[in-house]
Design an enzyme around this catalytic site. Structure first.
Site, mmCIF file in Angstrom:
data_model
loop_
_atom_site.group_PDB
_atom_site.id
_atom_site.type_symbol
_atom_site.label_atom_id
_atom_site.label_comp_id
_atom_site.label_asym_id
_atom_site.label_seq_id
_atom_site.Cartn_x
_atom_site.Cartn_y
_atom_site.Cartn_z
ATOM 1 N N GLY A 3 -4.706 -6.851 2.699
ATOM 2 C CA GLY A 3 -4.878 -6.939 4.172
ATOM 3 C C GLY A 3 -4.436 -5.770 4.920
ATOM 4 O O GLY A 3 -5.178 -5.468 5.934
ATOM 5 N N GLU B 263 -8.330 4.379 -5.233
ATOM 6 C CA GLU B 263 -7.408 4.524 -4.051
ATOM 7 C C GLU B 263 -8.264 5.766 -3.463
ATOM 8 O O GLU B 263 -8.124 6.826 -3.847
ATOM 9 C CB GLU B 263 -6.265 4.876 -4.714
#
Length: 496
Positions: free
Chosen positions: A125, A307
């Site tokens: 989140g 990433e």
């Protein structure tokens, strides 16, 4: 000076009165010292840290789409780009927020003999960059279809599915986990340890992803994260939980896919921490119950964990830069599904029907399955090697061939012959020709009698006609498909 001592004395006097108010709602051990319990101080500090962290992230969220904004943007995209897009939901979050997906293809919603790729953003989140970049990617593809060669290739040759937010509740709560505070990237069944084996107790977001892979035969995928700049590939853990390099059977292929992303990125491949901007998960940051390994093992899907920004939650004014840095990486990764590897379809020689057979590469302990409808397969491989490709199906003789894979993809179609039992019958046949024995017996009974000799002649003619029609039927599918391959200019096509 007297004033300072007076204030100090007053503060010491008032301290006991403030103490109970601070401790309210917390657990305290019994003590008579008049000071707060140290364990509670830690909890109080963590609580304040969480509040401060929420406020910090809430400030950073200015300029990012809310969940409501995201839903409107997805639906707006679906309407604007209806010729190449379909919008659907794979489920709902704990709080009931739909998990919206954008499918992008020249024939959205239709099954084709093409590979499927999925992007997933916002697994955690507090890592929202993927939400924004995936919307930008979808709109860029729509705007550049039939204008840009790469956009056109992806839309015409791949079914791309984009889930911008897997964890909308975590985004609203400004925290890593979902509404139940569960890390969704630790919630999948694990290959090494018996965790998350009970599917019924998994989070609704996790179960939605698992159902998704049951419904769609994905070839490859990637999830977008934040907090580092590297392309991560399996395995993500080890049997003994040690932090060591532990490659999966397709280690070479995964290193190639990760490098496709890293080399196409503005500066990922220049990393001083990760050689070439790629890393094996187990040697860098071991996790268990992760989505990446589960995709490869249980979903037959090659997944990377990307990433894409050093900051988990950068300011919104950095998003255009991050989009610029990652755009070509995302496009080239999806395009690699059709630009490299070996692809083809598998047919039955007795009737020409597609066979959902298995495809393996000798020396690599990993098998993929062709699709049920078209029996198309898409086996990702690192270019520049010699491979032995094997197709197998119960009830059929397996076939194999050798290919030398260069920088371009290879096409290998298999036509498998049914096994024949010692009695001379087919072990398995998918043909549906209307020339079975019962029909022939009924025909004999109808034509027997005074005109027996004529009956035999008519029966022989009918049998020959039916055999000829069956022959045409079982060859039609294969010949039509191979002719189509030639007409569209498929390169390096091999039929085995």
């Amino acid at each position: 000076m007297k004033l300072i001592f007076s204030l100090l004395f007053l503060s010491l006097k008032l301290f006991p009165f403030f103490h109970p108010a601070i401790a309210r709602g917390g657990a305290r051990t019994s003590n008579t010292s008049g000071f707060m319990d140290h364990s509670y101080v830690g909890g109080w500090a963590r609580h304040l840290f969480e509040e401060n962290q929420f406020q910090k992230l809430d400030n950073l969220a200015q300029g990012y789409m809310t969940n409501s904004d995201l839903e409107k943007a997805i639906k707006s995209f679906g309407q604007r780009c209806a010729n190449i897009a379909r919008i659907y939901s794979i489920g709902k979050s704990v709080r009931g927020v739909p998990l919206w997906v954008m499918e992008i293809s020249d024939k959205p919603g239709e099954e084709e003999a093409e590979p499927a790729f999925k992007f997933i953003g916002n697994v955690h989140g507090d890592e929202p960059v993927g939400r924004e970049l995936l919307l930008l990617l979808a709109n860029w593809l729509c705007d550049n279809y039939m204008k840009d060669p790469l956009a056109t290739l992806i839309i015409n040759k791949v079914h791309l599915h984009i889930l911008p937010s897997m964890n909308p509740d975590g985004f609203s709560l400004r925290r890593r986990g979902n509404a139940n505070n569960i890390d969704l990237n630790r919630d999948f069944p694990d290959q090494f340890f018996p965790i998350n084996d009970d599917v019924d107790v998994l989070q609704p977001e996790t179960k939605a992803i698992m159902r998704w892979l049951e419904e769609i035969h994905f070839t490859a995928s990637a999830s977008l994260h934040g907090g580092a700049l590297v392309a991560n590939y399996p395995w993500d853990g080890t049997r003994d939980k040690s932090k060591n390099y532990f490659g999966c059977p397709d280690d070479d292929t995964f290193r190639f896919l990760a490098s496709v992303y890293s080399r196409s990125h503005y500066n990922m491949s220049l990393s001083e921490e990760f050689k070439g901007g790629i890393t094996n998960g187990a040697s860098w940051y071991p996790i268990y119950g992760g989505m990446q390994d589960w995709n490869y093992i249980y979903g037959g899907c090659f997944e990377l964990t990307l990433e894409i920004s050093d900051d988990k939650w950068p300011t919104a004014n950095e998003l255009p830069i991050l989009w610029h840095f990652n755009k070509m990486s995302m496009l080239n990764l999806v395009a690699s599904l059709v630009k490299t590897g070996v692809h083809g379809r598998i047919f039955s020689s007795d009737c020409g029907r597609p066979l959902p057979a298995s495809v393996a590469i000798k020396g690599i302990n990993y098998t993929i399955k062709a699709s049920q409808t078209f029996a198309d397969y898409h086996r990702l491989l690192a270019p520049g090697g010699r491979f032995e490709v094997v197709a197998t199906m119960p009830g059929y003789k397996s076939k194999r061939t050798h290919i030398l894979l260069g920088e371009e993809a290879a096409t290998v179609d298999f036509v498998l012959d049914p096994e024949i039992t010692p009695t001379g019958t087919l072990l398995r046949s998918g043909c549906d020709c209307s020339c079975d024995n019962k029909s022939r017996l009924r025909l004999v009974g109808f034509l027997s009698g005074p005109q027996l000799e004529l009956s035999f002649i008519l029966i022989l003619i009918l049998i020959l006609i039916s055999m000829f029609l069956c022959f045409l039927l079982k060859r039609r599918t294969i010949f039509t498909y191979l002719k189509h391959r030639q007409s569209v200019g498929q390169k390096r096509s091999i039929v085995v």
